[in-house]
Structure formats: structure tokens, C-alpha cells
Scaffold this motif. Sequence first.
Motif, PDB file in Angstrom:
ATOM      1  N   ASP A  51       0.573  -1.088   0.191  1.00 21.44           N
ATOM      2  CA  ASP A  51       0.224   0.101   0.052  1.00 21.44           C
ATOM      3  C   ASP A  51       0.223   1.268  -0.186  1.00 21.44           C
ATOM      4  O   ASP A  51       1.949   0.862   0.293  1.00 21.44           O
ATOM      5  CB  ASP A  51      -0.752   0.551   0.944  1.00 21.44           C
ATOM      6  CG  ASP A  51      -1.955   1.286   0.522  1.00 21.44           C
ATOM      7  OD1 ASP A  51      -2.228   1.566   0.237  1.00 21.44           O
ATOM      8  OD2 ASP A  51      -3.097   0.318   1.932  1.00 21.44           O
ATOM      9  N   GLU A  52       0.361   2.546   0.119  1.00 17.16           N
ATOM     10  CA  GLU A  52       1.441   2.964   0.011  1.00 17.16           C
ATOM     11  C   GLU A  52       0.456   4.372   1.138  1.00 17.16           C
ATOM     12  O   GLU A  52      -0.831   4.583   1.144  1.00 17.16           O
ATOM     13  CB  GLU A  52       1.034   4.276  -1.176  1.00 17.16           C
ATOM     14  CG  GLU A  52       1.561   5.156  -1.614  1.00 17.16           C
ATOM     15  CD  GLU A  52       2.240   6.608  -2.664  1.00 17.16           C
ATOM     16  OE1 GLU A  52       2.951   6.152  -3.293  1.00 17.16           O
ATOM     17  OE2 GLU A  52       1.133   6.947  -3.345  1.00 17.16           O
ATOM     18  N   LEU A  53       1.203   5.273   2.238  1.00 16.19           N
ATOM     19  CA  LEU A  53       0.885   6.015   3.114  1.00 16.19           C
ATOM     20  C   LEU A  53       0.666   7.458   2.847  1.00 16.19           C
ATOM     21  O   LEU A  53       2.113   7.176   2.785  1.00 16.19           O
ATOM     22  CB  LEU A  53       1.157   5.024   4.561  1.00 16.19           C
ATOM     23  CG  LEU A  53       0.837   3.567   5.112  1.00 16.19           C
ATOM     24  CD1 LEU A  53       1.203   3.062   6.298  1.00 16.19           C
ATOM     25  CD2 LEU A  53      -1.199   3.450   4.663  1.00 16.19           C
ATOM     26  N   ILE A  54       0.196   7.830   3.603  1.00 15.31           N
ATOM     27  CA  ILE A  54       0.146   9.492   3.422  1.00 15.31           C
ATOM     28  C   ILE A  54       0.426  10.070   4.429  1.00 15.31           C
ATOM     29  O   ILE A  54      -0.910   9.788   5.403  1.00 15.31           O
ATOM     30  CB  ILE A  54      -0.617  10.277   2.346  1.00 15.31           C
ATOM     31  CG1 ILE A  54      -1.139   9.461   1.087  1.00 15.31           C
ATOM     32  CG2 ILE A  54      -0.354  11.517   2.378  1.00 15.31           C
ATOM     33  CD1 ILE A  54      -1.770   9.302   0.141  1.00 15.31           C
ATOM     34  N   LEU A  55       0.637  11.234   5.066  1.00 14.75           N
ATOM     35  CA  LEU A  55       1.022  11.913   5.903  1.00 14.75           C
ATOM     36  C   LEU A  55       0.737  13.689   5.284  1.00 14.75           C
ATOM     37  O   LEU A  55       1.951  14.148   4.385  1.00 14.75           O
ATOM     38  CB  LEU A  55       2.190  11.700   7.135  1.00 14.75           C
ATOM     39  CG  LEU A  55       2.196  13.058   8.099  1.00 14.75           C
ATOM     40  CD1 LEU A  55       1.227  12.163   9.388  1.00 14.75           C
ATOM     41  CD2 LEU A  55       3.361  13.459   8.809  1.00 14.75           C
ATOM     42  N   PHE A  56      -0.277  13.857   5.583  1.00 11.97           N
ATOM     43  CA  PHE A  56      -0.201  15.414   5.494  1.00 11.97           C
ATOM     44  C   PHE A  56       0.111  15.955   6.701  1.00 11.97           C
ATOM     45  O   PHE A  56       0.160  15.786   8.019  1.00 11.97           O
ATOM     46  CB  PHE A  56      -2.096  15.915   5.372  1.00 11.97           C
ATOM     47  CG  PHE A  56      -2.008  15.036   3.759  1.00 11.97           C
ATOM     48  CD1 PHE A  56      -2.613  16.250   2.850  1.00 11.97           C
ATOM     49  CD2 PHE A  56      -2.844  13.745   3.293  1.00 11.97           C
ATOM     50  CE1 PHE A  56      -3.102  15.585   1.633  1.00 11.97           C
ATOM     51  CE2 PHE A  56      -3.367  13.372   2.108  1.00 11.97           C
ATOM     52  CZ  PHE A  56      -3.515  13.984   1.120  1.00 11.97           C
ATOM     53  N   TYR A  57       0.502  17.230   6.676  1.00  8.19           N
ATOM     54  CA  TYR A  57       1.060  18.692   7.596  1.00  8.19           C
ATOM     55  C   TYR A  57       0.660  20.079   7.084  1.00  8.19           C
ATOM     56  O   TYR A  57       0.284  20.329   6.137  1.00  8.19           O
ATOM     57  CB  TYR A  57       2.458  18.523   8.234  1.00  8.19           C
ATOM     58  CG  TYR A  57       3.520  18.191   6.544  1.00  8.19           C
ATOM     59  CD1 TYR A  57       3.292  19.476   6.347  1.00  8.19           C
ATOM     60  CD2 TYR A  57       3.954  17.451   6.172  1.00  8.19           C
ATOM     61  CE1 TYR A  57       4.586  19.987   5.717  1.00  8.19           C
ATOM     62  CE2 TYR A  57       4.404  17.816   4.951  1.00  8.19           C
ATOM     63  CZ  TYR A  57       4.863  19.155   4.823  1.00  8.19           C
ATOM     64  OH  TYR A  57       5.466  19.811   3.849  1.00  8.19           O
ATOM     65  N   LYS A  58      -0.126  20.376   8.774  1.00  2.74           N
ATOM     66  CA  LYS A  58      -0.020  22.314   8.535  1.00  2.74           C
ATOM     67  C   LYS A  58       1.311  22.308   9.337  1.00  2.74           C
ATOM     68  O   LYS A  58       1.587  22.120  10.002  1.00  2.74           O
ATOM     69  CB  LYS A  58      -1.593  22.590   8.810  1.00  2.74           C
ATOM     70  CG  LYS A  58      -2.030  21.650   7.708  1.00  2.74           C
ATOM     71  CD  LYS A  58      -3.662  21.828   7.796  1.00  2.74           C
ATOM     72  CE  LYS A  58      -4.181  22.063   9.610  1.00  2.74           C
ATOM     73  NZ  LYS A  58      -5.854  22.911   9.522  1.00  2.74           N
ATOM     74  N   ASP A  59       1.178  23.586   8.434  1.00  2.00           N
ATOM     75  CA  ASP A  59       1.761  24.584   9.777  1.00  2.00           C
ATOM     76  C   ASP A  59       1.228  25.879  10.397  1.00  2.00           C
ATOM     77  O   ASP A  59       0.559  26.498   9.356  1.00  2.00           O
ATOM     78  CB  ASP A  59       3.383  25.175   9.342  1.00  2.00           C
ATOM     79  CG  ASP A  59       3.832  25.391   8.077  1.00  2.00           C
ATOM     80  OD1 ASP A  59       2.852  26.159   7.950  1.00  2.00           O
ATOM     81  OD2 ASP A  59       4.848  25.699   7.489  1.00  2.00           O
TER      82      ASP A  59
END
Length: 181
Positions: A51-59
Motif C-alpha cells: 500500500d501507500e500511506l500518506i501523512l498530510f501536515y500543516k504549519d
Amino acid sequence: MKIKVIAASFFLTLALVSCKKEDKKEVAAPAEEVKANTFDVTVELVIKKDDELILFYKDPSINYFDEKNTVYYGLKGKQEAQTVIFSIPEGVIPNDIRFDISSKKDQEPVKINAITLSFEGRTFRVDQKDLLKYFTPNEFIAFDETSSTATFLPKGDQYDPIFNTKPAIYIALEKVSGVKL
């Protein structure tokens, strides 16, 4: 006389070769590359299919999650636990994160053992028993709190299983980053 010339040539060649070897020894080895000091999100999980996992982030400069601020991690499925490390680019201190746990509709249930935030030697670990204190699954995930297992619920053509953060994680992000967010 011939022998003296041959012997002199031999010693001259030997001296030149020796000098060349010494020159090579004096060449400095390249300096070891300094690794970036990144904010890391480590996920310990059991995921049985590739699979492909994704981490989204904000600042603080970003109001919503977008494709530009993501870290992708492709992994091979295994029957035993794996560790996935998402390294947010150097210089970025996240004030919020979102974890997309699967991109494959046929993925088997995934067990999450822990999620750890780390930066500059400071860490905050969310064990499986506390996962729902800090993260909430969306409508594409049926989450069994006892086993810490996410089962996926495609809705027609739609499939986007996500763990969003709860307000409790913001305090942890501040402690780990050392920055008031």
C-alpha cells in the motif's frame, strides 16, 4: 653499463610509483553528510498488503491540508509489525497532521500499535489503547478500539480512509516541537 641503466630506470620508476601512491593517500575523504533535523511521525502497524500511506501536515501559514504538504510512504505488506517513518521537510514544524492509512480498496484490516511524534530528541508516543484520545477515524474506517484495528469501508467509488487529529494532539505537537503553536 646496460645493467646500471636498467637498474636506474627501475628505481626511478619505483620512486615515481611510490610518490603517486603517497599522493593518493593524502586526498581527504569526503565529509560525512549532515542529516536534516526533521520532525518525524513514526507509525508502528501491521499491514498485510502492499500500500501507500500518506501523512498530510500543516504549519501556521497553511489553513487546510493540501497535496503540496504531504509525505508519501510506499510499503510492502507483511504479516508482522512494520515501522513507517514520515519525515516532514527540515524547517517545517507542524501544527496539525492527518494520516491517510490506505490507498488500496482491497486492503485487509490494519492494526496500529503506536504513533510517535519526535523532534530534536523530544518524543510523544500514542499507544494503541490511547489512539482514539488523539485521532479520530473518518467514515471510511470502522475502528475496533480493543484490538486497535482499522477495517475499511469503501462507499461506492469513494475510498479515503483517514485518521484526523483531535485537539489533544496539539498539546503534544507543542511539547515535541518546543514551539508554541
